[in-house]
Design an enzyme around this catalytic site. Structure first.
Site, PDB file in Angstrom:
ATOM      1  N   THR A   1       0.819  -1.201   0.000  1.00 47.59           N
ATOM      2  CA  THR A   1       0.000   0.000   0.000  1.00 47.59           C
ATOM      3  C   THR A   1       0.862   1.264   0.000  1.00 47.59           C
ATOM      4  O   THR A   1       1.971   1.240   0.529  1.00 47.59           O
ATOM      5  CB  THR A   1      -0.824  -0.055   1.307  1.00 47.59           C
TER       6      THR A   1
ATOM      7  N   THR B   1       0.120   0.748   6.618  1.00 53.93           N
ATOM      8  CA  THR B   1       0.366  -0.226   5.547  1.00 53.93           C
ATOM      9  C   THR B   1       0.650  -1.576   6.179  1.00 53.93           C
ATOM     10  O   THR B   1       1.257  -1.642   7.241  1.00 53.93           O
ATOM     11  CB  THR B   1       1.545   0.209   4.648  1.00 53.93           C
ATOM     12  N   GLY B   2       0.206  -2.623   5.507  1.00 57.34           N
ATOM     13  CA  GLY B   2       0.440  -3.967   6.033  1.00 57.34           C
ATOM     14  C   GLY B   2      -0.788  -4.822   5.843  1.00 57.34           C
ATOM     15  O   GLY B   2      -1.637  -4.516   4.993  1.00 57.34           O
ATOM     16  N   HIS B   3      -0.910  -5.857   6.633  1.00 53.73           N
ATOM     17  CA  HIS B   3      -1.993  -6.824   6.487  1.00 53.73           C
ATOM     18  C   HIS B   3      -3.314  -6.185   6.931  1.00 53.73           C
ATOM     19  O   HIS B   3      -3.551  -5.978   8.121  1.00 53.73           O
ATOM     20  CB  HIS B   3      -1.643  -8.059   7.326  1.00 53.73           C
ATOM     21  N   GLY B   4      -4.174  -5.870   5.954  1.00 60.38           N
ATOM     22  CA  GLY B   4      -5.362  -5.060   6.209  1.00 60.38           C
ATOM     23  C   GLY B   4      -6.314  -5.660   7.218  1.00 60.38           C
ATOM     24  O   GLY B   4      -6.890  -4.938   8.039  1.00 60.38           O
TER      25      GLY B   4
ATOM     26  N   ASP C   1      -7.947  -2.258   5.065  1.00 67.52           N
ATOM     27  CA  ASP C   1      -7.962  -1.182   6.064  1.00 67.52           C
ATOM     28  C   ASP C   1      -7.819   0.211   5.458  1.00 67.52           C
ATOM     29  O   ASP C   1      -8.203   1.208   6.083  1.00 67.52           O
ATOM     30  CB  ASP C   1      -6.800  -1.380   7.045  1.00 67.52           C
TER      31      ASP C   1
HETATM   32  N1  GLY Z   1      -3.134  -2.591   3.804  1.00 68.93           N
HETATM   33  C1  GLY Z   1      -3.739  -2.792   2.559  1.00 68.93           C
HETATM   34  C2  GLY Z   1      -4.672  -3.888   2.484  1.00 68.93           C
HETATM   35  O1  GLY Z   1      -4.553  -4.844   3.235  1.00 68.93           O
HETATM   36  O2  GLY Z   1      -5.562  -3.835   1.673  1.00 68.93           O
END
Ligand code: GLY
Length: 334
Positions: free
Chosen positions: A186, A237-240, A217
């Site tokens: 992201t 940024t990272g695991h949404g 997210d």
């Molecule tokens: N952080 C971006 C997503 O997981 O969509």
């Protein structure tokens, strides 16, 4: 009633105008580092130039994110990753810290700049979050958006990444391995002007192999994005799925507002706690109400850069802070 915000040129000297960007947290390969650094530096400069020229923090974060959306080396716009079915579905949000106005979009397709669509939603509709067909209708009605042919945003690199992701799932259901191939990247930007007005923007293609219709997210206010002049502007940024479950940005803002944390202290505390609790990683950039910067990630790497005056700082690895002296854009006469 909200007071009218002072303009940038009325406040010269009160805060140091700054634009800080990230190009995503994750397992950036050594070979990818030079292009990531180039991209975030270019984005910070474009955002800073917009800030100095127009005095608008919204122009700054939109310009910076547009630069990253146009760059195929980032997971947003042109470089977006693919859904399980091989399509591009993008999320974005933008927020004005002076007014708490915001625009959020999900499931955007066939446009390079979803962040500009989020801004259009904010500025031209009575809603704050529009997804899918309704959002694309707004883009189609505006001459500011070029609607690309279906599939035009699908890159070979994203296809390869999807293939690798699917192969990794066949080999093992290991969460760590799926993270590597599904690596989020992201992009986002936060900015502050000379009056202390802040803004935040985040844009993403999501995660490789996501189910169609999945929303992360990035467009969630308080999940991956928020801006409030009284606390901070933040982009995550990272695991949404993890970031929204832990409400990362809201937790950070609460620490700044109620526990007197700096942007850096709050970013470190929330992300370290999230990673401990979920065994997932993420990154944050933030500028707090006193103009202090926060840059932190629990992933292996995160590309970031900021311009403040003639100084352009950037890095990718933990603890890295490289500096280039660049020309400051000319301030237009009042
Ligand atoms: N952080 C971006 C997503 O997981 O969509």
């Amino acid at each position: 009633m909200q007071a009218q915000a002072a303009t940038h040129s009325e406040c010269i000297g009160q805060f140091e105008p700054t634009v800080l960007v990230h190009g995503g947290a994750g397992d950036i390969a050594d070979s990818g580092i030079p292009l990531k650094k180039l991209g975030v530096k270019r984005a910070a400069r474009r955002g800073y130039e917009a800030l100095i020229k127009s005095g608008s923090v919204l122009d700054a974060v939109e310009g910076a994110v547009n630069s990253l959306e146009e760059d195929v080396n980032f997971n947003a716009g042109n470089g977006s990753v693919l859904t399980w079915d091989g399509d591009v579905e993008m999320d974005a949000s933008i927020m004005n810290g002076a007014t708490l106005e915001a625009g959020c979009v999900s499931l955007a397709r066939d446009i390079i700049n979803p962040i500009s669509l989020a801004r259009r939603i904010m500025e031209t509709t009575r809603h704050r979050y529009i997804a899918g067909e309704g959002a694309m209708n707004i883009a189609m009605e505006s001459e500011n958006f070029k609607i690309l042919q279906k599939g035009a945003l699908v890159t070979e690199a994203a296809q390869k990444s999807l293939e690798n992701y699917k192969a990794s799932l066949n080999r093992t259901r290991s969460k760590r391995e799926s993270q590597i191939y599904g690596s989020p990247g992201t992009v986002g930007a936060v900015a502050i002007d000379a009056c202390g007005n802040v803004a935040a923007a985040t844009s993403t293609g999501g995660i490789t192999g996501k189910l169609s219709g999945r929303i992360g997210d990035s467009p969630i206010l308080g999940g991956g994005t928020y801006a409030d002049n009284e606390t901070a502007a933040v982009s995550a940024t990272g695991h949404g799925e993890t970031i929204m479950r832990y409400n990362v940005v809201s937790r950070m803002l609460a620490l700044v507002q109620h526990a007197n944390h700096t942007a850096q202290e709050a970013a470190e505390r929330v992300l370290n706690e999230m990673t401990q609790r979920f065994d997932e990683t993420a990154g944050i950039i933030a500028i707090d109400h006193r103009g202090r910067l926060g840059i932190h990630f629990t992933s292996k790497r995160m590309s970031w850069a900021y311009q403040r005056g003639e100084e352009l700082h950037f890095g990718v690895d933990a603890g890295e802070d490289q500096l280039e002296i660049v020309g400051e854009p000319r301030v237009p006469p009042l």
